[in-house]
Design a protein around this motif. Structure first.
Motif, PDB file in Angstrom:
ATOM      1  N   PRO A 246       0.928  -1.066  -0.047  1.00 22.55           N
ATOM      2  CA  PRO A 246      -0.053   0.059  -0.046  1.00 22.55           C
ATOM      3  C   PRO A 246       0.843   1.197  -0.255  1.00 22.55           C
ATOM      4  N   LEU A 247       0.527   2.090  -0.726  1.00 16.95           N
ATOM      5  CA  LEU A 247       1.340   3.277  -0.870  1.00 16.95           C
ATOM      6  C   LEU A 247       0.424   4.453  -0.315  1.00 16.95           C
ATOM      7  N   PRO A 248       1.408   5.275   0.595  1.00 20.70           N
ATOM      8  CA  PRO A 248       1.021   6.518   1.218  1.00 20.70           C
ATOM      9  C   PRO A 248       0.729   7.535   0.158  1.00 20.70           C
ATOM     10  N   LEU A 249      -0.242   8.305   0.584  1.00 19.19           N
ATOM     11  CA  LEU A 249      -0.848   9.420  -0.393  1.00 19.19           C
ATOM     12  C   LEU A 249       0.185  10.485  -0.749  1.00 19.19           C
ATOM     13  N   ASP A 250       1.010  10.805   0.383  1.00 21.96           N
ATOM     14  CA  ASP A 250       2.025  11.705   0.333  1.00 21.96           C
ATOM     15  C   ASP A 250       3.266  11.332  -0.990  1.00 21.96           C
ATOM     16  N   ARG A 251       3.168  10.013  -0.995  1.00 18.18           N
ATOM     17  CA  ARG A 251       4.230   9.568  -1.809  1.00 18.18           C
ATOM     18  C   ARG A 251       4.071  10.118  -3.494  1.00 18.18           C
ATOM     19  N   VAL A 252       2.619  10.426  -3.870  1.00 13.19           N
ATOM     20  CA  VAL A 252       2.613  10.985  -5.074  1.00 13.19           C
ATOM     21  C   VAL A 252       2.063  12.488  -5.065  1.00 13.19           C
TER      22      VAL A 252
ATOM     23  N   PHE B 283      -1.976  -1.245 -11.210  1.00  8.06           N
ATOM     24  CA  PHE B 283      -2.917  -0.820  -9.936  1.00  8.06           C
ATOM     25  C   PHE B 283      -2.256  -0.836  -8.575  1.00  8.06           C
ATOM     26  N   VAL B 284      -1.891   0.293  -8.022  1.00  7.50           N
ATOM     27  CA  VAL B 284      -1.259   0.114  -6.705  1.00  7.50           C
ATOM     28  C   VAL B 284      -2.265   0.594  -5.609  1.00  7.50           C
ATOM     29  N   PRO B 285      -2.566  -0.200  -4.500  1.00  7.15           N
ATOM     30  CA  PRO B 285      -3.565   0.135  -3.591  1.00  7.15           C
ATOM     31  C   PRO B 285      -2.921   1.210  -2.624  1.00  7.15           C
ATOM     32  N   LEU B 286      -3.647   2.245  -2.214  1.00  3.67           N
ATOM     33  CA  LEU B 286      -3.339   3.011  -1.064  1.00  3.67           C
ATOM     34  C   LEU B 286      -3.397   2.621   0.280  1.00  3.67           C
ATOM     35  N   ALA B 287      -2.458   3.315   1.137  1.00  5.40           N
ATOM     36  CA  ALA B 287      -2.378   2.897   2.462  1.00  5.40           C
ATOM     37  C   ALA B 287      -3.634   3.714   3.145  1.00  5.40           C
ATOM     38  N   ASP B 288      -4.196   4.417   2.771  1.00  8.12           N
ATOM     39  CA  ASP B 288      -5.221   4.974   3.435  1.00  8.12           C
ATOM     40  C   ASP B 288      -6.711   4.267   3.330  1.00  8.12           C
TER      41      ASP B 288
END
Length: 291
Positions: free
Chosen positions: A171-177, A246-251
């Protein structure tokens, strides 16, 4: 209020020009103006704002036009429906498709395999209600303003579509993008509205690179490296086989709700009610395990 008077009003609401509507409706302009003044007097409010030689709908006029359009559409369709009923023909199922159009089309295709005689009339033009079956993104305002006999809601995660070459694992943090360019779904589409609100609630501002009103175009643009974009986990299909992934979000709060509603009474055995049950079951199978 007279029916013809209301038809005059809707035409003027479309043209925003009394002279043009008079020609289109084959009526003298003074008579048309008098009819509108009479309608305003009866309703006790101003329906048009005069701007020089032009006119535009007032707030009350815009409200009346919005309420009248589905009513007039229903009235205009009555002759065909009565004829079909009298001759034993099946009435077309009226579907308002404002979200998850890919899934709705797949469901219709499967339903037609089971019921080849089924007829459909599909609308995506404006979310005005009055349909036998409606599929929409549930917005912050809650329940729809039109009457529904029943509504079922399904939820799906929202993740990110990124170019296959981008180094990212979820899961990818929103701040990463936060600094990435975004390819966005344009207009007032329900999915875009949900994404805008979710980002605003988190103080996140998308850097807009390109907008498109087509999810397929969004997919292709991201695959070409034009940016990243929000992507619903189920309703737009997978990103497999392309140049995006597709990459899921951590949020966990990045979700949207899709509602399937019907105006057909639950006790009624009708084509529209039958398709509503079929579509709801189809959506349930599709979203099963998504959350």
């Amino acid at each position: 209020m007279e029916l013809q008077q209301l038809r005059y009003f809707l035409d003027i609401a479309q043209t925003q020009n009394m002279t043009a509507s008079a020609k289109r409706m084959s009526v003298a302009q003074p008579a048309l103006s008098h009819s509108m003044k009479k309608l305003e007097a009866e309703l006790g409010c101003q329906l048009f704002d005069r701007v020089g030689r032009n006119i535009r709908l007032s707030r009350a006029g815009a409200y009346l036009a919005g309420r009248l359009r589905p009513v007039m559409a229903a009235l205009d369709g009555l002759p065909e429906q009565v004829f079909a009923y009298a001759h034993g023909e099946q009435q077309a199922i009226d579907v308002g498709m404002y979200s998850a159009s890919r899934l709705v089309v797949e469901a219709i295709a499967q339903y037609r395999e089971r019921c080849p005689q089924a007829k459909f009339r599909i609308s995506q033009a404006a979310d005005e209600g009055g349909h036998d079956v409606t599929v929409r993104t549930v917005g912050p305002v809650g329940a729809p303003t039109w009457r529904l006999a029943e509504e079922r809601v399904f939820r799906e995660r929202i993740g990110l579509a990124v170019p296959a070459s981008m180094e990212a694992s979820g899961p990818l943090p929103l701040d990463r993008v936060r600094g990435e360019q975004f390819v966005l779904l344009a207009g007032s589409k329900g999915f875009r509205r949900v994404c805008d609100e979710l980002c605003a609630a988190r103080g996140f501002v998308m850097r807009n690179a390109i907008e498109s009103d087509s999810p397929d175009a969004v997919r292709r643009l991201i695959g070409l490296g034009m940016g990243v974009g929000f992507w619903p986990e189920r309703s737009w299909g997978t990103l497999e086989g392309g140049h995006a992934r597709f990459v899921p979000l951590a949020d966990d709060g990045f979700v949207r709700s899709i509602a399937v509603g019907t105006s057909a009474d639950g006790a009624a055995s009708s084509p529209s009610r039958d398709f509503f049950e079929f579509l709801a079951a189809f959506m349930e199978r599709t979203f099963l395990g998504g959350l």
